[in-house]
Design a protein around this motif. Structure first.
Motif, mmCIF file in Angstrom:
data_model
loop_
_atom_site.group_PDB
_atom_site.id
_atom_site.type_symbol
_atom_site.label_atom_id
_atom_site.label_comp_id
_atom_site.label_asym_id
_atom_site.label_seq_id
_atom_site.Cartn_x
_atom_site.Cartn_y
_atom_site.Cartn_z
ATOM 1 N N GLY A 104 0.804 -1.216 0.000
ATOM 2 C CA GLY A 104 0.000 0.000 0.000
ATOM 3 C C GLY A 104 0.836 1.265 0.000
ATOM 4 N N THR B 180 0.394 3.260 5.514
ATOM 5 C CA THR B 180 -0.858 2.502 5.672
ATOM 6 C C THR B 180 -0.622 0.999 5.795
ATOM 7 O OG1 THR B 180 -1.267 2.107 3.300
ATOM 8 C CG2 THR B 180 -2.004 4.220 4.223
ATOM 9 N N ASN B 181 0.636 0.565 5.771
ATOM 10 C CA ASN B 181 0.922 -0.857 5.670
ATOM 11 C C ASN B 181 1.059 -1.554 7.021
ATOM 12 O OD1 ASN B 181 1.409 -1.449 2.667
ATOM 13 N ND2 ASN B 181 2.631 0.400 3.005
ATOM 14 N N ASP C 35 7.196 4.473 7.047
ATOM 15 C CA ASP C 35 6.548 5.363 6.076
ATOM 16 C C ASP C 35 7.112 5.221 4.677
ATOM 17 O OD1 ASP C 35 4.924 6.506 8.058
ATOM 18 O OD2 ASP C 35 6.535 7.877 8.656
ATOM 19 N N GLY D 220 -2.244 -2.949 2.893
ATOM 20 C CA GLY D 220 -2.298 -1.499 3.004
ATOM 21 C C GLY D 220 -3.256 -0.919 1.988
ATOM 22 N N ILE D 221 -3.455 0.370 2.053
ATOM 23 C CA ILE D 221 -4.352 1.064 1.122
ATOM 24 C C ILE D 221 -3.565 1.413 -0.133
ATOM 25 C CG2 ILE D 221 -5.812 3.099 0.774
ATOM 26 C CD1 ILE D 221 -6.123 3.203 3.840
#
Length: 376
Positions: A9, A13-14, A314, A338-339
């Protein structure tokens, strides 16, 4: 061993999970999330969500919260089963359905299978519900109006419950040459559970080849994954480690491939079969360390699978250092969820297709992106 792992992602978000195993990898965390997160509540899915959890402690080390959570899940499922029961015996597919709709045969046998195994694992099962379902299974096993696979599965569960129906087992065996492979496997399993391994081995020698296709929408939820799972369990039970491992290898290939669709039924049986194989085959234990720039995870267990997590940070990738201090080779799976970045979403259908069109009241097609916000 050094390896660079790309995250799924967008940064921040992961979540990253690492899984080491002494058997071919099965992506256990992902498959369990799929089962427990499935949104429907029919009989088959209610059972599939918890069935593999009965044996999870045989595969991995669980902390006190994990043990408690599994206990809560299993007890809730057992309680819920009563809402599917009908007076004539067996269970409907959805809770509260009219008895006139009749029992869903395969799902009723499957639910009884779960109840027997749950009771063996120490859980309390309603005696009246169990008795009613076992009587229903006896009816199925003896009824030639039922399909052979359901009859064989009923015989398997009756033997598991300590009430083998030897007469109907022998009658079904007389038709072995006509039986589909799944029925032959389940019948062999029934004989094993009744203490007759020699008979089971004879049946296994006369089985048909694997069928070329399966109807995933059949009332029996058939699939190639479930067939391999049943085969793995029966070959394990008769002591044919080589044949069982070949089945486990195939199951691993499917379980570890997230692009390979598996139903709740197939996933539950596959995890059950892998666990059964590991319980009957000793392992040397796991001792693996996985380290990134931000965190590390030590995967150490005397069981077949050890899990841990890493801080994804990040960035878009992790540089990993992996050290295997186990006595034997191990399999390692690193997975992330993630996203996805905008525009990188993956389209997926799984057999469904939705076509959406936008039109004016007179039927004229329009592009909604051309309509100004606030206008009708």
């Amino acid at each position: 061993l050094s390896s660079r792992f790309a995250l799924a992602g967008r940064p921040g978000t992961n979540e990253v999970v690492v899984e080491a195993s002494t058997i071919p990898p099965i992506d256990l965390d992902y498959r369990l999330r799929y089962l427990t997160g499935y949104p429907h509540g029919c009989l088959e899915q209610t059972v599939s969500a918890v069935f593999p959890q009965l044996y999870l402690g045989d595969l991995i080390d669980l902390d006190s919260k994990g043990v408690a959570d599994i206990g809560d899940h299993v007890k809730a499922a057992i309680t819920r089963l009563s809402s599917f029961a009908i007076p004539s015996g067996g269970m409907t597919y959805w809770p509260g359905m009219s008895a006139y709709s009749g029992a869903n045969v395969w799902a009723s046998i499957y639910a009884t299978h779960f109840m027997i195994e749950a009771q063996k694992a120490g859980y309390s099962v309603p005696a009246s519900l169990k008795k009613s379902n076992l009587n229903f299974l006896k009816t199925v096993a003896a009824g030639k109006s039922y399909d052979a696979e359901s009859r064989a599965y009923a015989l398997y569960v009756l033997s598991l419950a300590g009430s083998p129906d030897r007469g109907d087992m022998n009658r079904l065996r007389e038709d072995l040459a006509k039986l589909p492979k799944s029925s032959g496997l389940l019948l062999a399993g029934a004989y094993v559970l009744d203490g007759k391994k020699d008979v089971a081995r004879t049946i296994l020698q006369g089985l048909k080849a694997d069928p070329e296709g399966f109807n995933r929408f059949s009332s029996n939820f058939e699939s190639s994954e479930r067939l391999q799972s049943i085969a793995a369990m029966v070959y394990t039970a008769v002591g044919d480690k080589t044949a069982a491992f070949k089945c486990v290898e195939r199951l691993s290939g499917w379980l570890n491939d997230r692009e390979h669709y598996m139903s709740t039924q197939s996933t539950s049986w596959a995890l059950r079969a892998v666990t059964d194989y590991m319980k009957n085959n000793a392992v040397d234990g796991i001792n693996v360390s996985v380290k990134s720039a931000r965190s590390s995870s030590t995967l150490k267990s005397a069981k077949a699978i050890a899990q841990g997590s890493l801080d994804a940070g990040d960035g878009s990738a992790l540089d990993l250092e992996i050290v295997n201090s186990s006595k034997a080779p191990v399999y390692l799976v690193v997975s992330s969820t993630g996203i996805p970045e905008k525009g990188q979403e993956m389209a997926r259908a799984d057999g469904l297709k939705l076509v959406v069109t936008y039109t004016l009241p007179d039927g004229t097609p329009i592009d909604p992106s051309d309509v100004e916000q606030g206008t009708d």
